[in-house]
Enzyme design. Sequence first.
Site, PDB file in Angstrom:
ATOM      1  N   GLY A  20       0.822  -1.208   0.000  1.00 34.44           N
ATOM      2  CA  GLY A  20       0.000   0.000   0.000  1.00 34.44           C
ATOM      3  C   GLY A  20       0.858   1.260   0.000  1.00 34.44           C
ATOM      4  O   GLY A  20       0.456   2.291   0.532  1.00 34.44           O
ATOM      5  N   VAL A  68      -2.298  -8.291  -1.833  1.00 34.04           N
ATOM      6  CA  VAL A  68      -1.878  -8.975  -0.603  1.00 34.04           C
ATOM      7  C   VAL A  68      -2.823 -10.106  -0.196  1.00 34.04           C
ATOM      8  O   VAL A  68      -2.495 -10.876   0.708  1.00 34.04           O
ATOM      9  CB  VAL A  68      -1.707  -7.994   0.584  1.00 34.04           C
ATOM     10  N   TYR A 159     -13.400  -3.747  10.557  1.00 33.67           N
ATOM     11  CA  TYR A 159     -12.129  -3.019  10.590  1.00 33.67           C
ATOM     12  C   TYR A 159     -11.467  -3.175  11.965  1.00 33.67           C
ATOM     13  O   TYR A 159     -10.268  -3.466  12.064  1.00 33.67           O
ATOM     14  CB  TYR A 159     -12.389  -1.548  10.266  1.00 33.67           C
ATOM     15  N   ALA A 160     -12.257  -2.990  13.027  1.00 32.75           N
ATOM     16  CA  ALA A 160     -11.697  -3.104  14.378  1.00 32.75           C
ATOM     17  C   ALA A 160     -11.181  -4.522  14.631  1.00 32.75           C
ATOM     18  O   ALA A 160     -10.112  -4.698  15.224  1.00 32.75           O
ATOM     19  CB  ALA A 160     -12.751  -2.719  15.410  1.00 32.75           C
TER      20      ALA A 160
END
Length: 256
Positions: A20, A68, A159-160
């Site tokens: 990234g 990835v 996400y968390a």
Amino acid sequence: MSTEGLEAFSLAGRVAIVTGGNRGIGFAIAEALGKAGAAIVIAARDADAGERMAASLGPRAAFIATDVTSPESCQAMVRGAETRFGRLDILVNNAGIMRASRAEDTALADWQAVLDINLTGAFLCAQAAYPAMRRQNGGKIINMGSLAALFGTAAGAAYACSKGGILQLTRSLAVSWGADNIQVNALLPGYIESDMTRGAEAERPGAFDAKRARTPAGRIGQPEDVAGAAVFLASRAANFITGASITVDGGYAIHI
Ligand code: NDP
């Protein structure tokens, strides 16, 4: 460190991959590692941005198209770095996405995409890098966490969870590969202005102001704010630091 002085912070002769690295925090880290002396491989999917940003870093930088989520792609990324620059010393697992939605509204495909890129992607890249680092008797892996690794969030359970997983991946790899002289650490940035957060601000205006108001430093972070800690963790000065996480958040996490 005591006998070396500032030389311990130099990355001269080192080779780093930043996943990234074609924009945002990843590019700021790639640029800083390059300025500290490392050759840089930017690994991401968008080849136009990747080639352009690698070219902006000069001849000791290259872009390798990488997804990835694919083990083969991660292995090709490491082979490409070794072919181009002869070795691999530093892996920055920075690639990540955010899909904001409340848990009850989150589609399985979104949950999986976030976990696949943010957590499994870091695992696959580390796994691909391990043989090269082991052959060289050492290496540095820096995983990109988030304050979302520490706090719950109504708008991003996936996400968390991915970032909480990054903390445990960091600790587990640090234990597994400590005897190989591979140090594995995590960075936990606070709110940083990037495409990711600008997108969230566009969807829910006011997020920047709310974060700024709670941050003791009185501002939102910039990608460059994260880069210094990455250079430090990538350097010999951090040789006895492993399994740790460093918040880079202007004090957000310690403000009640
Ligand atoms: P950006 O959205 O600006 O950049 C995300 C990067 O991830 C891009 O370079 C993108 O490149 C890459 N990427 C996404 N999916 C893949 C994939 N499958 N394979 C390879 N590369 C991929 O985000 P930020 O710079 O803000 O975030 C960088 C990291 O920092 C992320 O892990 C994020 O979770 C974390 N972070 C960000 C914070 C913030 O406030 N901005 C706070 C805390 C953590 P491409 O699309 O070309 O593949």
